[in-house]
Motif scaffolding. Structure first.
Motif, short mmCIF file in Angstrom:
data_model
loop_
_atom_site.label_atom_id
_atom_site.label_comp_id
_atom_site.label_asym_id
_atom_site.label_seq_id
_atom_site.Cartn_x
_atom_site.Cartn_y
_atom_site.Cartn_z
N UNK A 126 28.59 46.63 41.52
CA UNK A 126 29.45 47.06 42.62
C UNK A 126 29.13 46.31 43.90
N UNK A 127 27.85 46.09 44.15
CA UNK A 127 27.45 45.36 45.37
C UNK A 127 27.92 43.93 45.32
N UNK A 128 27.82 43.31 44.14
CA UNK A 128 28.26 41.93 44.00
C UNK A 128 29.78 41.81 44.13
N UNK A 129 30.51 42.79 43.59
CA UNK A 129 31.96 42.76 43.71
C UNK A 129 32.39 42.87 45.16
N UNK A 130 31.66 43.67 45.94
CA UNK A 130 32.00 43.80 47.36
C UNK A 130 31.81 42.49 48.11
N UNK A 131 30.96 41.62 47.56
CA UNK A 131 30.74 40.30 48.17
C UNK A 131 31.68 39.24 47.60
N UNK A 132 32.50 39.66 46.65
CA UNK A 132 33.43 38.72 46.04
C UNK A 132 32.86 37.94 44.87
N UNK A 133 31.67 38.33 44.40
CA UNK A 133 31.05 37.66 43.27
C UNK A 133 31.38 38.45 42.00
N UNK A 134 32.47 38.09 41.38
CA UNK A 134 32.91 38.84 40.20
C UNK A 134 32.08 38.47 38.98
N UNK A 135 31.77 37.18 38.82
CA UNK A 135 31.00 36.72 37.67
C UNK A 135 29.83 35.87 38.14
N UNK A 136 28.63 36.25 37.74
CA UNK A 136 27.45 35.44 38.07
C UNK A 136 27.37 34.20 37.17
N UNK A 137 27.75 34.38 35.90
CA UNK A 137 27.68 33.30 34.93
C UNK A 137 29.03 33.20 34.24
N UNK A 138 29.53 31.99 34.10
CA UNK A 138 30.78 31.79 33.40
C UNK A 138 30.59 32.06 31.91
N UNK A 139 31.36 32.96 31.37
CA UNK A 139 31.22 33.29 29.96
C UNK A 139 31.78 32.16 29.10
#
Length: 498
Positions: free
Chosen positions: A485-498
């Protein structure tokens, strides 16, 4: 397993009604778990006057030093008896080497008990540890307990199970005369520890004198095996399972509030304080991986086992207390209100996980209890992988899990014993759970594929038992979800490309 089969499983999970029963399966996977010799990590701290000697190779030593985070120069109360090539090829005398090490331990640390931990190597080369221990303990004057905590036969937490099963046979025998409330017989299993036993009995006799002058103070001694109320009922309760002292105090107090006095814990903080065991002693476990200990207590020590769910989560703790109360003929009071108050305090966490799904890959044998608690929290459990399960010992826990699923109107989870990780990864890919609780080896690969994970080993070392510690369980479970949730609030939807 084909994709069609997986699709059928997903459809079953989504459309099944709540009248079905639990589904049990068994695959042929290996034990993908932490090594069971890691039980040394918490047992050497729990039994304060003990010394653990792990008999294995350099690999075992590297594992202990890295996993436990305690360096050799810190002088912890455990050590390695390192097997070299000459030991494995039978060129050296095992007895002489172990005697030399134990004499050094006695000189340096003087413990009340030495616990030999057998490993995979001692199993493979057939070291007769049980044959050497009685002869050696007679020579050095210190009890030696042998526990075969090898990774060939046992999963992660079963290392503790083997140690407690061996230690249960060293507990003093209990024969009680209820008419006079006095001890009539005390037989120590440790014949070589007679001097220490005599000192203990002497101090205990002096305590009986002081008890007569202050009966009120005597009743406050929760762990005293000769409690007056328990004597009147001719029933005594011993709890088994290694927990931190604060947690044992909490559970002891919960039972005391219902009028039940705990006579002792296995293991005790000191070896000479091991609880009395016998035919009139009731025993109850606090962890689901202690089936071997339970069997030893029933068959070897003639104790009566109380089959109860385990005190993990508010629902499990309430059911655990209620079951013990029913055995002692006591009507529990205030438990329903106590549980409701705990659930009310957990509402901030429950809002994060309601309706979300979880997949247990299997590691520490706590999976059934955790799945039951998370189901009660509103999560959907797709699968419960577990390395080993004794259905008799966990019968009450399984019944509570089934009841919880029906009450929460969610599908029954699949319970897979000895799961094959290859097939599990396929099922996870198809089911796409919100959270996977897994061993450390699979956490990063799953995270790279977009699956949030939590290390199962963290639940082993965390305080998760009793009413007061339910919040700690949810703190662990929700941490990856809160991170997302914290990462989504920063606009980081995916840390690693699947």
């Amino acid at each position: 397993m084909s994709i069609n089969q997986l699709n059928n499983q997903v459809e079953t999970l989504n459309t099944s009604n709540n009248t079905e029963s639990l589904i049990f399966e068994c695959e042929t996977g290996n034990y993908h778990t932490f090594c069971p010799i890691s039980c040394v990590a918490w047992l050497y701290q729990k039994i304060e006057d003990s010394f653990f000697l792990v008999i294995g190779t350099k690999t075992c030593g590297y594992f202990l030093q890295n996993a436990l985070g305690v360096m050799i120069f810190a002088e912890p109360r455990y050590a390695m008896a390192e097997l070299e090539e000459s030991d494995i090829s039978a060129q050296l005398n095992d007895y002489k080497e172990l005697k030399r090490l134990c004499l050094q331990i006695k000189q340096d640390r003087n413990p009340s008990v030495i616990v030999w931990i057998g490993t995979c190597t001692t199993e493979i080369i057939k070291m007769d540890l049980e044959g050497m221990a009685p002869r050696l303990e007679t020579e050095i004057g210190i009890p030696i307990v042998v526990a075969r905590a090898n990774g060939l036969d046992y999963a992660f937490t079963q290392g503790e199970d083997t140690v407690l099963a061996a230690m249960a046979q060293r507990c003093p025998e209990k024969i009680f005369d209820s008419s006079s409330f006095n001890e009539t017989k005390r037989e120590k299993v440790d014949k070589i520890n007679s001097s220490k036993s005599a000192a203990f009995i002497s101090s205990y006799a002096s305590y009986e004198v002081s008890k007569a002058s202050s009966e009120a103070a005597y009743k406050e001694q929760l762990l005293n095996p000769l409690d007056l109320e328990a004597a009147k009922n001719n029933k005594q309760l011993v709890l088994f399972g290694s927990l931190p002292s604060t947690v044992t105090s909490q559970l002891t107090m919960e039972l005391k509030n219902q009028g039940i006095i705990v006579s002792g814990w296995l293991p005790s903080q000191r070896y000479n304080d091991l609880p009395f065991l016998g035919e009139n002693v009731y025993v109850c476990g606090v962890n689901p991986f202690l089936s071997r200990t339970a069997t030893t207590l029933m068959r070897r020590r003639k104790c009566k086992l109380i089959g109860a769910p385990f005190p993990i989560g508010p629902d499990g703790t309430r059911a655990w207390v209620e079951k013990i109360c029913s055995i002692f003929g006591i009507v529990p009071k205030g438990l329903e209100e106590r549980e409701a108050k705990i659930w009310q305090g957990l509402e901030d966490y429950l809002q994060l996980i309601r309706g979300k799904s979880v997949f247990f890959m299997g590691d520490n044998l706590l999976e059934i209890s955790l799945a039951r608690f998370l189901t009660r929290c509103g999560m959907i459990v797709y699968e419960i992988g577990i390395p080993y399960m004794d259905k008799r010992f966990q019968a009450a826990e399984l019944a509570l899990l089934e009841k919880t699923c029906k009450d929460m109107k969610v599908p029954m989870p699949r319970i897979v014993e000895k799961p094959d990780n290859y097939y599990q990864i396929q099922r996870i890919k198809e089911l796409k759970p919100d959270l996977a609780i897994t061993g450390m080896a699979h956490a990063n690969p799953l995270e790279a594929r977009g699956i949030s994970t939590k290390w199962s080993v963290e639940f082993t070392f965390a305080q998760i038992h009793g009413f007061a510690n339910a919040r700690d369980i949810l703190e662990l479970v929700t941490r990856p979800l809160r991170r997302n949730q914290s990462l989504e609030s920063l606009g980081w939807i995916k840390l690693v490309q699947a």
